[in-house]
Design a protein around this motif. Structure first.
Motif, PDB file in Angstrom:
ATOM      1  N   THR A  69      45.824  23.119  24.784  1.00 31.20           N
ATOM      2  CA  THR A  69      45.709  21.664  24.731  1.00 31.20           C
ATOM      3  C   THR A  69      44.652  21.349  23.667  1.00 31.20           C
ATOM      4  O   THR A  69      44.040  22.260  23.129  1.00 31.20           O
ATOM      5  N   ASP A  71      41.663  20.538  23.946  1.00 31.94           N
ATOM      6  CA  ASP A  71      40.296  20.969  24.257  1.00 31.94           C
ATOM      7  C   ASP A  71      40.193  22.144  25.216  1.00 31.94           C
ATOM      8  O   ASP A  71      39.115  22.466  25.701  1.00 31.94           O
ATOM      9  N   SER A  72      41.320  22.819  25.493  1.00 33.23           N
ATOM     10  CA  SER A  72      41.253  23.939  26.433  1.00 33.23           C
ATOM     11  C   SER A  72      42.416  24.901  26.260  1.00 33.23           C
ATOM     12  O   SER A  72      43.432  24.573  25.657  1.00 33.23           O
ATOM     13  N   LEU A  74      44.700  27.175  28.814  1.00 35.81           N
ATOM     14  CA  LEU A  74      45.035  27.430  30.206  1.00 35.81           C
ATOM     15  C   LEU A  74      45.792  28.743  30.303  1.00 35.81           C
ATOM     16  O   LEU A  74      46.709  28.999  29.521  1.00 35.81           O
ATOM     17  N   VAL A  88      41.173  27.934  33.353  1.00 32.99           N
ATOM     18  CA  VAL A  88      41.088  26.979  32.253  1.00 32.99           C
ATOM     19  C   VAL A  88      39.827  27.302  31.478  1.00 32.99           C
ATOM     20  O   VAL A  88      38.736  27.344  32.047  1.00 32.99           O
ATOM     21  N   LYS A  90      37.574  25.849  28.774  1.00 33.53           N
ATOM     22  CA  LYS A  90      37.259  24.625  28.035  1.00 33.53           C
ATOM     23  C   LYS A  90      36.392  24.970  26.836  1.00 33.53           C
ATOM     24  O   LYS A  90      35.512  25.829  26.927  1.00 33.53           O
ATOM     25  N   THR A  91      36.618  24.266  25.739  1.00 34.42           N
ATOM     26  CA  THR A  91      35.844  24.478  24.515  1.00 34.42           C
ATOM     27  C   THR A  91      34.352  24.440  24.789  1.00 34.42           C
ATOM     28  O   THR A  91      33.597  25.280  24.292  1.00 34.42           O
ATOM     29  N   GLU A  92      33.903  23.495  25.613  1.00 39.12           N
ATOM     30  CA  GLU A  92      32.457  23.346  25.842  1.00 39.12           C
ATOM     31  C   GLU A  92      31.841  24.508  26.623  1.00 39.12           C
ATOM     32  O   GLU A  92      30.632  24.682  26.630  1.00 39.12           O
ATOM     33  N   ASN A  93      32.677  25.334  27.281  1.00 41.29           N
ATOM     34  CA  ASN A  93      32.157  26.478  28.043  1.00 41.29           C
ATOM     35  C   ASN A  93      32.150  27.780  27.256  1.00 41.29           C
ATOM     36  O   ASN A  93      31.659  28.798  27.743  1.00 41.29           O
ATOM     37  N   THR A 109      32.060  33.325  28.070  1.00 41.03           N
ATOM     38  CA  THR A 109      31.359  32.193  28.652  1.00 41.03           C
ATOM     39  C   THR A 109      30.016  32.741  29.130  1.00 41.03           C
ATOM     40  O   THR A 109      29.659  33.869  28.799  1.00 41.03           O
ATOM     41  N   LEU A 141      39.127  26.808  20.402  1.00 38.11           N
ATOM     42  CA  LEU A 141      38.061  27.229  21.301  1.00 38.11           C
ATOM     43  C   LEU A 141      36.687  27.236  20.633  1.00 38.11           C
ATOM     44  O   LEU A 141      35.670  27.077  21.299  1.00 38.11           O
TER      45      LEU A 141
END
Length: 195
Positions: A69, A71-72, A74, A88, A90-93, A109, A141
């Motif tokens: 997606t 921003d992620s 899955l 999932v 996520k880009t921020e993780n 992560t 990512l």
């Protein structure tokens, strides 16, 4: 040698999942509904598994699909006629991504390393590295400026000092167990005991 063996093994595993549809209009609509997604950028057959940072370097791959997606990423299985989310990312993780072998890549992560191996699924052709999807997933990512780390820059597996013993026809053999460490800049690379 290892990458060819890994691809052959994963391809054999994924052939059992060959009936998982993911790239048709109808399949994508079902994926959106089952996973409650607003938008899908792309999908791919994918083998994935998780390793705890500080734990043993090894995991059992799960054959399935991955869904990209904006921003992620899955990681998805197909069970009882439904698409089921296993993880999932996520880009921020994402702290960093480690190169792996050019086919497999590892998403780090704070707590885990996720092994991701996207594969093509062209009917009548063998499953091989899905380089286009791999590049697309890595770019998304790392979109917050996180680094892409190569093994020349930083290792992700170090010797743990622990041996795994197994009985073979020639006698008992001890194999060194590798330990996962974060190769991300600023991560603590000290070796801890494997539990």
């Amino acid at each position: 040698m290892f990458s060819r063996t890994a691809i052959a093994l994963v391809a054999a595993l994924l052939s059992a999942c060959g009936s998982i549809q993911h790239n048709t209009t109808e399949a994508r609509q079902h994926i959106k509904e089952d996973l409650k997604l607003a938008e899908i950028t792309d999908t791919s057959f994918t083998s994935f598994c998780w390793m705890r940072i500080g734990g043993p370097a090894g995991c059992h791959a799960t054959p399935g699909i991955s869904v990209l997606t904006p921003d992620s990423l899955l990681l998805v299985d197909h069970q009882w006629g439904k698409y089921v989310k296993k993880d999932v990312i996520k880009t921020e993780n994402v702290r960093c991504i480690h190169e792996g072998n050019g086919e497999i890549f590892y998403v780090f992560t704070d707590q885990v390393a996720v092994q991701v191996m996207p594969l093509t699924d062209v009917p009548g052709s063998p499953m091989v590295n899905n380089a286009r999807y791999r590049e697309e997933a890595i770019k998304m990512l790392l979109s917050n400026g996180q680094p892409y780390v190569t093994r020349e820059v930083a290792p992700m597996i170090v010797a743990s000092g622990v041996k795994f013993y197994t009985t073979m026809p020639s006698g008992t053999a001890g194999m060194n167990v590798g330990q996962i460490v974060s190769p991300c800049p600023g991560a603590h690379l000290s070796r801890t005991s494997l539990n």
